[in-house]
Motif scaffolding. Sequence first.
Motif, PDB file in Angstrom:
ATOM      1  N   ARG A   9       0.832  -1.215   0.000  1.00  0.00           N
ATOM      2  CA  ARG A   9       0.000   0.000   0.000  1.00  0.00           C
ATOM      3  C   ARG A   9       0.867   1.265   0.000  1.00  0.00           C
ATOM      4  O   ARG A   9       0.593   2.209  -0.736  1.00  0.00           O
ATOM      5  CB  ARG A   9      -0.948   0.003   1.198  1.00  0.00           C
ATOM      6  CG  ARG A   9      -2.100  -0.958   1.040  1.00  0.00           C
ATOM      7  CD  ARG A   9      -3.005  -0.983   2.275  1.00  0.00           C
ATOM      8  NE  ARG A   9      -4.256  -1.616   1.945  1.00  0.00           N
ATOM      9  CZ  ARG A   9      -5.382  -0.965   1.704  1.00  0.00           C
ATOM     10  NH1 ARG A   9      -5.430   0.334   1.806  1.00  0.00           N
ATOM     11  NH2 ARG A   9      -6.474  -1.625   1.388  1.00  0.00           N
ATOM     12  N   LEU A  12       2.369   1.769  -3.457  1.00  0.00           N
ATOM     13  CA  LEU A  12       1.384   2.311  -4.396  1.00  0.00           C
ATOM     14  C   LEU A  12       1.093   3.782  -4.113  1.00  0.00           C
ATOM     15  O   LEU A  12       0.998   4.599  -5.039  1.00  0.00           O
ATOM     16  CB  LEU A  12       0.101   1.480  -4.346  1.00  0.00           C
ATOM     17  CG  LEU A  12       0.192   0.081  -4.968  1.00  0.00           C
ATOM     18  CD1 LEU A  12      -0.992  -0.785  -4.542  1.00  0.00           C
ATOM     19  CD2 LEU A  12       0.277   0.181  -6.492  1.00  0.00           C
ATOM     20  N   GLN A  13       0.951   4.131  -2.841  1.00  0.00           N
ATOM     21  CA  GLN A  13       0.699   5.532  -2.475  1.00  0.00           C
ATOM     22  C   GLN A  13       1.863   6.420  -2.897  1.00  0.00           C
ATOM     23  O   GLN A  13       1.668   7.494  -3.482  1.00  0.00           O
ATOM     24  CB  GLN A  13       0.456   5.642  -0.974  1.00  0.00           C
ATOM     25  CG  GLN A  13      -0.817   4.985  -0.506  1.00  0.00           C
ATOM     26  CD  GLN A  13      -0.872   4.779   0.995  1.00  0.00           C
ATOM     27  OE1 GLN A  13      -0.030   5.252   1.740  1.00  0.00           O
ATOM     28  NE2 GLN A  13      -1.874   4.029   1.445  1.00  0.00           N
ATOM     29  N   PHE A  44      -2.427  -4.233  -7.462  1.00  0.00           N
ATOM     30  CA  PHE A  44      -3.128  -2.956  -7.259  1.00  0.00           C
ATOM     31  C   PHE A  44      -4.570  -3.228  -6.848  1.00  0.00           C
ATOM     32  O   PHE A  44      -5.060  -2.707  -5.848  1.00  0.00           O
ATOM     33  CB  PHE A  44      -3.090  -2.105  -8.530  1.00  0.00           C
ATOM     34  CG  PHE A  44      -3.876  -0.822  -8.413  1.00  0.00           C
ATOM     35  CD1 PHE A  44      -3.255   0.359  -8.051  1.00  0.00           C
ATOM     36  CD2 PHE A  44      -5.250  -0.795  -8.631  1.00  0.00           C
ATOM     37  CE1 PHE A  44      -3.982   1.541  -7.917  1.00  0.00           C
ATOM     38  CE2 PHE A  44      -5.988   0.369  -8.493  1.00  0.00           C
ATOM     39  CZ  PHE A  44      -5.340   1.545  -8.140  1.00  0.00           C
ATOM     40  N   TYR A  48      -6.765  -1.856  -3.805  1.00  0.00           N
ATOM     41  CA  TYR A  48      -7.592  -0.678  -4.092  1.00  0.00           C
ATOM     42  C   TYR A  48      -8.605  -0.986  -5.182  1.00  0.00           C
ATOM     43  O   TYR A  48      -8.299  -1.681  -6.150  1.00  0.00           O
ATOM     44  CB  TYR A  48      -6.708   0.506  -4.536  1.00  0.00           C
ATOM     45  CG  TYR A  48      -5.858   1.024  -3.407  1.00  0.00           C
ATOM     46  CD1 TYR A  48      -6.420   1.798  -2.396  1.00  0.00           C
ATOM     47  CD2 TYR A  48      -4.505   0.712  -3.325  1.00  0.00           C
ATOM     48  CE1 TYR A  48      -5.654   2.255  -1.339  1.00  0.00           C
ATOM     49  CE2 TYR A  48      -3.732   1.163  -2.266  1.00  0.00           C
ATOM     50  CZ  TYR A  48      -4.312   1.936  -1.278  1.00  0.00           C
ATOM     51  OH  TYR A  48      -3.559   2.383  -0.231  1.00  0.00           O
ATOM     52  N   ARG A  51      -8.363   4.264  -8.730  1.00  0.00           N
ATOM     53  CA  ARG A  51      -7.351   5.298  -8.468  1.00  0.00           C
ATOM     54  C   ARG A  51      -7.816   6.298  -7.416  1.00  0.00           C
ATOM     55  O   ARG A  51      -7.005   6.810  -6.658  1.00  0.00           O
ATOM     56  CB  ARG A  51      -7.014   6.055  -9.763  1.00  0.00           C
ATOM     57  CG  ARG A  51      -6.299   5.247 -10.801  1.00  0.00           C
ATOM     58  CD  ARG A  51      -6.029   6.046 -12.065  1.00  0.00           C
ATOM     59  NE  ARG A  51      -7.210   6.795 -12.448  1.00  0.00           N
ATOM     60  CZ  ARG A  51      -7.194   7.975 -13.063  1.00  0.00           C
ATOM     61  NH1 ARG A  51      -6.067   8.545 -13.401  1.00  0.00           N
ATOM     62  NH2 ARG A  51      -8.315   8.607 -13.358  1.00  0.00           N
ATOM     63  N   LEU A  54      -7.082   4.970  -4.003  1.00  0.00           N
ATOM     64  CA  LEU A  54      -5.639   5.100  -3.768  1.00  0.00           C
ATOM     65  C   LEU A  54      -5.284   6.558  -3.498  1.00  0.00           C
ATOM     66  O   LEU A  54      -4.510   6.853  -2.577  1.00  0.00           O
ATOM     67  CB  LEU A  54      -4.849   4.570  -4.963  1.00  0.00           C
ATOM     68  CG  LEU A  54      -3.336   4.841  -4.944  1.00  0.00           C
ATOM     69  CD1 LEU A  54      -2.662   4.234  -3.716  1.00  0.00           C
ATOM     70  CD2 LEU A  54      -2.698   4.327  -6.234  1.00  0.00           C
TER      71      LEU A  54
END
Length: 185
Positions: A9, A12-13, A44, A48, A51, A54
């Motif tokens: 996470r 990705l953030q 991904f 999530y 988008r 996220l």
Amino acid sequence: MDARIERTRRALQGALLELAHERPFDELSVSLIAERAGVNRSSFYQHYGDRDELLADALDAAAAAAGADAPALELIPTGRPPAGMAHFLTHFADHAELYRRALGPRGSALVAARLRNRVAGLVREGVEHTHSHAFDDMPLELAAAGIAGSIVGVITAWLELDPLPDVDVAGEWVWRMVLGPGDTR
């Protein structure tokens, strides 16, 4: 939370925030974000739904990492905003393009709702802390929601200005909206 989940996470953030400084959010595909994070598309979607989800988590994490918790909104009518207001608004200025997109007319309802809820909670805490009686004749949740909406509205309008005024100026504007139309000078 499992360390691997948290690590993915965070990756990705971080990828989303990095990419958002390079190009507009609308150009950021899930594939591009996943590639930058070093994970695959299916990873991904394991974390999530889209988008916007996220984006909401990334902005929340960035605010927490920057120590950008909003100042206690103690509704004491003084001419000066709370000491932490400028620090709080600096987070928005640092991520202005993302917030413009997230809070704008085609923005993210999730980001806007999380921000309003966070600010409403701070307003409730401030009213309770100061033992203010200003809202005794109405539900505190209603008053907090109204004030939070005004604050988020000022922040949204401030971020749309070009050039972006200084955070101290924006802090004064936010504080004037919190205090209402009375003259506090």
